[in-house]
Design a protein around this motif. Structure first.
Motif, PDB file in Angstrom:
ATOM      1  N   PHE A  64       0.835  -1.177   0.000  1.00  0.00           N
ATOM      2  CA  PHE A  64       0.000   0.000   0.000  1.00  0.00           C
ATOM      3  C   PHE A  64       0.882   1.244   0.000  1.00  0.00           C
ATOM      4  CE2 PHE A  64      -2.417  -3.360   2.004  1.00  0.00           C
ATOM      5  CZ  PHE A  64      -3.620  -3.308   1.316  1.00  0.00           C
ATOM      6  N   ALA A  65       0.457   2.258  -0.725  1.00  0.00           N
ATOM      7  CA  ALA A  65       1.199   3.511  -0.789  1.00  0.00           C
ATOM      8  C   ALA A  65       0.234   4.660  -0.527  1.00  0.00           C
ATOM      9  CB  ALA A  65       1.851   3.674  -2.156  1.00  0.00           C
ATOM     10  N   VAL A  66       0.776   5.770  -0.047  1.00  0.00           N
ATOM     11  CA  VAL A  66      -0.023   6.951   0.254  1.00  0.00           C
ATOM     12  C   VAL A  66       0.527   8.116  -0.557  1.00  0.00           C
ATOM     13  CG1 VAL A  66      -0.720   8.555   2.068  1.00  0.00           C
ATOM     14  CG2 VAL A  66      -0.489   6.118   2.579  1.00  0.00           C
ATOM     15  N   SER A  67      -0.363   8.863  -1.159  1.00  0.00           N
ATOM     16  CA  SER A  67       0.048  10.027  -1.927  1.00  0.00           C
ATOM     17  C   SER A  67      -0.707  11.245  -1.388  1.00  0.00           C
ATOM     18  CB  SER A  67      -0.298   9.824  -3.403  1.00  0.00           C
ATOM     19  OG  SER A  67      -0.012  10.991  -4.131  1.00  0.00           O
ATOM     20  N   ASP A  68      -0.036  12.391  -1.353  1.00  0.00           N
ATOM     21  CA  ASP A  68      -0.691  13.607  -0.854  1.00  0.00           C
ATOM     22  C   ASP A  68      -0.803  14.628  -1.984  1.00  0.00           C
ATOM     23  OD1 ASP A  68       2.079  15.335   0.691  1.00  0.00           O
ATOM     24  OD2 ASP A  68       2.067  13.839  -0.889  1.00  0.00           O
TER      25      ASP A  68
END
Length: 69
Positions: A64-68
């Motif tokens: 899982f990855a998070v992008s802002d």
């Protein structure tokens, strides 16, 4: 006027009483993790690992990855 030896005994007694009171106070001080909230404490534990012949958990191979943006 009191004698110097009497003054010494008074100071010694006051010092000893102070040490005893401080140790009692420090022993009673307990850090509570719930900060006094009226909530039952429970612990979340991970699900048990399946036995070796069975398949792994469904989310084992995912990343899982998070992008802002």
């Amino acid at each position: 006027m009191a004698s110097p030896s009497a003054n010494m005994w008074v100071l010694l007694g006051l010092g000893l009483a102070g040490i005893i009171l401080m140790t009692r106070k420090l022993k009673k001080k307990v850090v509570r993790e719930d900060f006094g909230a009226f909530v039952e404490r429970f612990q979340l534990i991970p699900p048990p690992q399946p036995p070796p012949p069975k398949a792994p958990h469904p989310l084992t191979g995912l990343f899982f990855a998070v992008s802002d943006m």
